[in-house]
Scaffold this motif. Structure first.
Motif, PDB file in Angstrom:
ATOM      1  N   LYS A   1      85.762 -91.035-102.350  1.00  0.00           N
ATOM      2  CA  LYS A   1      84.855 -91.409-103.609  1.00  0.00           C
ATOM      3  C   LYS A   1      84.640 -90.077-104.471  1.00  0.00           C
ATOM      4  CE  LYS A   1      80.903 -93.297-105.351  1.00  0.00           C
ATOM      5  NZ  LYS A   1      79.531 -93.688-105.020  1.00  0.00           N
ATOM      6  N   GLN A   2      84.518 -88.832-104.145  1.00  0.00           N
ATOM      7  CA  GLN A   2      84.178 -87.724-104.563  1.00  0.00           C
ATOM      8  C   GLN A   2      85.561 -87.246-105.245  1.00  0.00           C
ATOM      9  OE1 GLN A   2      82.958 -84.346-102.139  1.00  0.00           O
ATOM     10  NE2 GLN A   2      82.812 -83.141-103.795  1.00  0.00           N
ATOM     11  N   ALA A   3      86.778 -87.221-104.233  1.00  0.00           N
ATOM     12  CA  ALA A   3      87.910 -86.957-104.980  1.00  0.00           C
ATOM     13  C   ALA A   3      88.507 -87.746-106.039  1.00  0.00           C
ATOM     14  CB  ALA A   3      89.085 -86.973-103.577  1.00  0.00           C
ATOM     15  N   ASN A   4      88.138 -89.184-106.000  1.00  0.00           N
ATOM     16  CA  ASN A   4      88.485 -89.990-107.056  1.00  0.00           C
ATOM     17  C   ASN A   4      87.610 -89.725-108.384  1.00  0.00           C
ATOM     18  OD1 ASN A   4      90.245 -91.537-105.838  1.00  0.00           O
ATOM     19  ND2 ASN A   4      89.104 -93.197-105.176  1.00  0.00           N
ATOM     20  N   LEU A   5      86.547 -89.404-108.126  1.00  0.00           N
ATOM     21  CA  LEU A   5      85.522 -88.967-109.564  1.00  0.00           C
ATOM     22  C   LEU A   5      86.211 -87.645-109.959  1.00  0.00           C
ATOM     23  CD1 LEU A   5      81.908 -89.860-108.194  1.00  0.00           C
ATOM     24  CD2 LEU A   5      83.393 -90.947-110.057  1.00  0.00           C
ATOM     25  N   LEU A   6      86.496 -86.758-109.374  1.00  0.00           N
ATOM     26  CA  LEU A   6      87.134 -85.681-109.935  1.00  0.00           C
ATOM     27  C   LEU A   6      88.318 -85.846-110.517  1.00  0.00           C
ATOM     28  CD1 LEU A   6      86.049 -83.189-106.929  1.00  0.00           C
ATOM     29  CD2 LEU A   6      84.970 -83.175-109.426  1.00  0.00           C
TER      30      LEU A   6
ATOM     31  N   SER B   1      87.992 -78.205-106.786  1.00  0.00           N
ATOM     32  CA  SER B   1      86.762 -79.286-106.362  1.00  0.00           C
ATOM     33  C   SER B   1      87.627 -80.189-105.674  1.00  0.00           C
ATOM     34  CB  SER B   1      85.734 -79.441-107.139  1.00  0.00           C
ATOM     35  OG  SER B   1      84.905 -78.157-107.558  1.00  0.00           O
ATOM     36  N   TYR B   2      88.448 -80.796-106.628  1.00  0.00           N
ATOM     37  CA  TYR B   2      89.268 -82.053-106.500  1.00  0.00           C
ATOM     38  C   TYR B   2      90.218 -81.790-105.182  1.00  0.00           C
ATOM     39  CZ  TYR B   2      93.464 -84.846-106.426  1.00  0.00           C
ATOM     40  OH  TYR B   2      94.329 -85.888-106.166  1.00  0.00           O
ATOM     41  N   SER B   3      91.010 -80.859-105.072  1.00  0.00           N
ATOM     42  CA  SER B   3      91.841 -80.193-103.975  1.00  0.00           C
ATOM     43  C   SER B   3      91.140 -80.302-102.678  1.00  0.00           C
ATOM     44  CB  SER B   3      92.450 -79.048-104.286  1.00  0.00           C
ATOM     45  OG  SER B   3      93.110 -79.130-105.622  1.00  0.00           O
TER      46      SER B   3
END
Length: 188
Positions: free
Chosen positions: A149-154, A105-107
């Motif tokens: 933002k999504q990548a940072n949260l993950l 998910s992060y990737s």
């Protein structure tokens, strides 16, 4: 408890001091629990009969959607981010603690952020409105912000697992390597 029977008030979730990292606890001499994963040694006679079919696999194979071909004919490139993140976790001994789906998910989120940033570089920050023809903000800007933002949260979720369980210092984060690559790709 309120009159209607619901629980209200009390301590907020995640309120208060955050726990110290494991490496900081060890460095200051405080008691800390380290998760140990027991290793089992097999004797040759204990192995199943088709022992030749056994093989070791260090890194889980990234899912196919992480390297799927995009509309421009290029692969997404999230599989490369997955590998770099997994290697970074492996160097710290935390690869077994982080779910591979979380890394995927992060990737994907970070690869989409890079994709949107490249589109901003290619098409600019301002676009033409489809009906009025006037100037409008590029939709890639808001998409890039959302993916970042999504990548940072993950990433914070992954990093928190490492911070709580790692006994070594944190250096050379893959996130920094990807940002350097992103900045270099703008110049080239």
């Amino acid at each position: 408890m309120a009159k209607d029977g619901t629980l209200r008030g009390g301590r907020r979730v995640r309120a208060g001091d955050k726990p110290d990292a494991l490496v900081d606890k060890i460095a200051s001499g405080r008691s800390a629990s380290v998760m140990e994963f027991p290793m089992t040694d097999f004797v040759g006679s204990e192995l199943p009969s088709p022992a030749a079919d056994l093989y070791g696999e260090e890194m889980p194979k990234p899912s196919d959607y992480l390297s799927a071909e995009q509309r421009d004919g290029k692969p997404l490139g999230a599989d490369e981010i997955f590998r770099e993140t997994w290697v970074w976790l492996k160097e710290r001994g935390c690869e077994k603690l982080v779910n591979p789906r979380l890394i995927e998910s992060y990737s994907q989120a970070f690869a989409r952020f890079i994709q949107c940033d490249k589109a901003i570089s290619q098409y600019g920050l301002v676009g033409k409105h489809p009906t009025t023809g006037g100037a409008m903000a590029s939709p890639f800007v808001s998409m890039a912000n959302t993916y970042q933002k999504q990548a940072n949260l993950l990433w914070y979720e992954i990093f928190d697992i490492v911070k709580q369980n790692c006994t070594t210092t944190f250096e050379n984060m893959p996130q920094m390597d990807m940002m350097e690559r992103l900045l270099r790709s703008r110049n080239g």
